[in-house]
Each structure stands twice: as C-alpha cells, then as structure tokens.
Design a protein around this motif. Structure first.
Motif, PDB file in Angstrom:
ATOM      1  N   PRO A   1      18.425  -8.093 -67.048  1.00 44.46           N
ATOM      2  CA  PRO A   1      18.183  -9.083 -68.095  1.00 44.46           C
ATOM      3  C   PRO A   1      18.506  -8.499 -69.464  1.00 44.46           C
ATOM      4  CG  PRO A   1      16.103  -8.200 -67.304  1.00 44.46           C
ATOM      5  CD  PRO A   1      17.192  -7.603 -66.445  1.00 44.46           C
ATOM      6  N   ALA A   2      18.898  -9.375 -70.386  1.00 41.38           N
ATOM      7  CA  ALA A   2      19.161  -8.965 -71.771  1.00 41.38           C
ATOM      8  C   ALA A   2      18.060  -9.553 -72.653  1.00 41.38           C
ATOM      9  CB  ALA A   2      20.534  -9.460 -72.202  1.00 41.38           C
TER      10      ALA A   2
ATOM     11  N   VAL B   1      23.338  -9.140 -67.802  1.00 40.74           N
ATOM     12  CA  VAL B   1      24.531  -8.329 -67.636  1.00 40.74           C
ATOM     13  C   VAL B   1      24.725  -8.090 -66.142  1.00 40.74           C
ATOM     14  CG1 VAL B   1      25.568  -6.081 -68.153  1.00 40.74           C
ATOM     15  CG2 VAL B   1      24.092  -7.176 -69.825  1.00 40.74           C
ATOM     16  N   VAL B   2      25.987  -8.178 -65.666  1.00 46.16           N
ATOM     17  CA  VAL B   2      26.299  -7.989 -64.249  1.00 46.16           C
ATOM     18  C   VAL B   2      27.449  -7.005 -64.104  1.00 46.16           C
ATOM     19  CG1 VAL B   2      27.052  -9.116 -62.110  1.00 46.16           C
ATOM     20  CG2 VAL B   2      25.669 -10.382 -63.743  1.00 46.16           C
TER      21      VAL B   2
ATOM     22  N   LYS C   1      30.177  -7.776 -66.980  1.00 45.77           N
ATOM     23  CA  LYS C   1      30.209  -9.025 -67.739  1.00 45.77           C
ATOM     24  C   LYS C   1      28.845  -9.334 -68.338  1.00 45.77           C
ATOM     25  CE  LYS C   1      34.170 -10.918 -65.425  1.00 45.77           C
ATOM     26  NZ  LYS C   1      34.679 -11.803 -64.401  1.00 45.77           N
ATOM     27  N   VAL C   2      28.875  -9.885 -69.548  1.00 44.30           N
ATOM     28  CA  VAL C   2      27.667 -10.241 -70.282  1.00 44.30           C
ATOM     29  C   VAL C   2      27.613 -11.762 -70.380  1.00 44.30           C
ATOM     30  CG1 VAL C   2      26.399  -9.943 -72.440  1.00 44.30           C
ATOM     31  CG2 VAL C   2      27.885  -8.106 -71.611  1.00 44.30           C
ATOM     32  N   PHE C   3      26.455 -12.331 -70.019  1.00 46.81           N
ATOM     33  CA  PHE C   3      26.267 -13.771 -70.036  1.00 46.81           C
ATOM     34  C   PHE C   3      25.162 -14.171 -71.003  1.00 46.81           C
ATOM     35  CE2 PHE C   3      28.290 -12.874 -66.036  1.00 46.81           C
ATOM     36  CZ  PHE C   3      29.164 -13.940 -65.846  1.00 46.81           C
ATOM     37  N   THR C   4      25.273 -15.373 -71.545  1.00 51.09           N
ATOM     38  CA  THR C   4      24.254 -15.906 -72.447  1.00 51.09           C
ATOM     39  C   THR C   4      23.104 -16.485 -71.627  1.00 51.09           C
ATOM     40  OG1 THR C   4      25.192 -18.122 -72.484  1.00 51.09           O
ATOM     41  CG2 THR C   4      26.049 -16.551 -74.114  1.00 51.09           C
ATOM     42  N   SER C   5      22.063 -16.922 -72.320  1.00 51.95           N
ATOM     43  CA  SER C   5      20.910 -17.523 -71.637  1.00 51.95           C
ATOM     44  C   SER C   5      21.292 -18.830 -70.941  1.00 51.95           C
ATOM     45  CB  SER C   5      19.773 -17.760 -72.623  1.00 51.95           C
ATOM     46  OG  SER C   5      20.213 -18.600 -73.673  1.00 51.95           O
TER      47      SER C   5
ATOM     48  N   LYS D   1      26.666 -18.776 -69.713  1.00 53.72           N
ATOM     49  CA  LYS D   1      28.084 -18.799 -70.100  1.00 53.72           C
ATOM     50  C   LYS D   1      28.536 -17.363 -70.360  1.00 53.72           C
ATOM     51  CE  LYS D   1      28.211 -23.312 -72.318  1.00 53.72           C
ATOM     52  NZ  LYS D   1      28.090 -24.262 -71.547  1.00 53.72           N
ATOM     53  N   LEU D   2      29.772 -17.060 -69.971  1.00 50.35           N
ATOM     54  CA  LEU D   2      30.316 -15.725 -70.171  1.00 50.35           C
ATOM     55  C   LEU D   2      30.446 -15.442 -71.669  1.00 50.35           C
ATOM     56  CD1 LEU D   2      31.581 -13.134 -68.990  1.00 50.35           C
ATOM     57  CD2 LEU D   2      33.782 -14.315 -69.077  1.00 50.35           C
ATOM     58  N   LEU D   3      29.766 -14.401 -72.127  1.00 47.04           N
ATOM     59  CA  LEU D   3      29.852 -13.998 -73.524  1.00 47.04           C
ATOM     60  C   LEU D   3      31.016 -13.039 -73.719  1.00 47.04           C
ATOM     61  CD1 LEU D   3      28.513 -14.101 -76.339  1.00 47.04           C
ATOM     62  CD2 LEU D   3      27.106 -12.176 -75.631  1.00 47.04           C
ATOM     63  N   CYS D   4      31.107 -12.022 -72.836  1.00 45.55           N
ATOM     64  CA  CYS D   4      32.213 -11.080 -72.922  1.00 45.55           C
ATOM     65  C   CYS D   4      32.300 -10.231 -71.667  1.00 45.55           C
ATOM     66  CB  CYS D   4      32.093 -10.178 -74.157  1.00 45.55           C
ATOM     67  SG  CYS D   4      30.779  -8.941 -74.044  1.00 45.55           S
ATOM     68  N   SER D   5      33.426  -9.561 -71.535  1.00 47.45           N
ATOM     69  CA  SER D   5      33.661  -8.557 -70.515  1.00 47.45           C
ATOM     70  C   SER D   5      33.702  -7.231 -71.270  1.00 47.45           C
ATOM     71  CB  SER D   5      35.002  -8.845 -69.848  1.00 47.45           C
ATOM     72  OG  SER D   5      35.601  -7.665 -69.402  1.00 47.45           O
ATOM     73  N   LEU D   6      32.951  -6.228 -70.820  1.00 48.43           N
ATOM     74  CA  LEU D   6      32.934  -4.950 -71.542  1.00 48.43           C
ATOM     75  C   LEU D   6      34.299  -4.276 -71.533  1.00 48.43           C
ATOM     76  CD1 LEU D   6      29.501  -3.297 -70.704  1.00 48.43           C
ATOM     77  CD2 LEU D   6      30.123  -4.824 -72.574  1.00 48.43           C
ATOM     78  N   SER D   7      35.042  -4.402 -70.437  1.00 48.13           N
ATOM     79  CA  SER D   7      36.363  -3.760 -70.399  1.00 48.13           C
ATOM     80  C   SER D   7      37.299  -4.395 -71.426  1.00 48.13           C
ATOM     81  CB  SER D   7      36.967  -3.802 -69.000  1.00 48.13           C
ATOM     82  OG  SER D   7      37.136  -5.125 -68.575  1.00 48.13           O
ATOM     83  N   SER D   8      37.194  -5.702 -71.624  1.00 46.30           N
ATOM     84  CA  SER D   8      38.037  -6.372 -72.624  1.00 46.30           C
ATOM     85  C   SER D   8      37.556  -6.095 -74.043  1.00 46.30           C
ATOM     86  CB  SER D   8      38.042  -7.883 -72.392  1.00 46.30           C
ATOM     87  OG  SER D   8      38.629  -8.181 -71.168  1.00 46.30           O
ATOM     88  N   LYS D   9      36.247  -6.229 -74.266  1.00 47.15           N
ATOM     89  CA  LYS D   9      35.687  -6.060 -75.612  1.00 47.15           C
ATOM     90  C   LYS D   9      35.900  -4.651 -76.156  1.00 47.15           C
ATOM     91  CE  LYS D   9      31.426  -6.366 -78.309  1.00 47.15           C
ATOM     92  NZ  LYS D   9      30.014  -6.743 -78.316  1.00 47.15           N
TER      93      LYS D   9
END
Length: 123
Positions: free
Chosen positions: A12-13, A19-20, A28-32, A35-43
């Motif tokens: 949980p964040a 985060v998964v 990958k990071v998701f909002t409450s 929805k996908l907020l970001c991918s750590l590899s991309s960000k």
C-alpha cells in the motif's frame, strides 16, 4: 487491476494507492482509484532484473528488491534512484522498512532476514 505482467509483490502507498512488482521486470504505481500513475522503469529510466519485494517508507519513497541483480533500490518521489544495498544479498525477496530508518530484507538465498540502516536523520 488487470493487464499486469506476472504480478509478484504489492504494497500500500500512503495516498491510498499501491505499488506492484511484475516478474517481467517492472514496478507499477497505482492511484487510490486503481489507475496507473507511473512505471518506475519509465519514470526513472531504471532497468530491473527481476523486481520482487516492494514497500514505501515514511517519506513516500518506494523501495524495491531486485532478485536477479541482488540489490535494493530506493526511488524517491523527486530525484534519481539510490542503490541502498549492492552487496551481501543472494536472493532478496521481501522488503519492509521501519519508521526508525531500518530496512528489512528477506534473503531467500540465505534463509534469513537482513537488517540495514538506510536513513541517518531521526524520524
């Protein structure tokens, strides 16, 4: 949440999201609202080997154990990733952190939990 590529660990964040880690090599990071907020590899432009355990510290930074690379990285909300552990791990799996700046790493390769201090400023 669907369309994940081999989800492994979830944490949980603080903002109600989560985060998964995916065995395909991303986190990958998701909002409450899921929805996908970001991918750590991309960000961050970071290449994972085989991300495993994930957790969030008090500052909102994401910590990720990488089984293949035998490392633990910290991904701050702003700034570049920081390698917290680069030696002494055989197969880091789960990770957790405490409010006192301790990092706990379950090392499946050595059947133990290793404890590291990663934050020097007091909570």
């Amino acid at each position: 949440v669907s369309n994940l590529q081999g989800p492994r660990y979830v944490s949980p964040a603080p903002n109600g999201g989560f985060v998964v880690s995916e065995e395909c090599g991303d986190v990958k990071v998701f909002t409450s609202s899921r929805k996908l907020l970001c991918s750590l590899s991309s960000k961050y432009g970071h290449r994972f080997g085989n991300p495993a355990g994930v957790c969030i510290d008090e500052d909102g930074s994401i910590l990720v154990a990488d089984e293949q690379r035998r490392t633990v990285h910290l991904f701050p909300e702003h700034g570049a990733p920081v390698c917290l552990v680069s030696a002494g791990l055989r197969r880091p799996a789960g990770v957790a952190c405490s409010s006192f700046g301790h990092l706990f790493v379950a090392d499946a390769g050595e059947n133990c939990v290793k404890v590291f201090k990663y934050r020097v400023r007091p909570p």
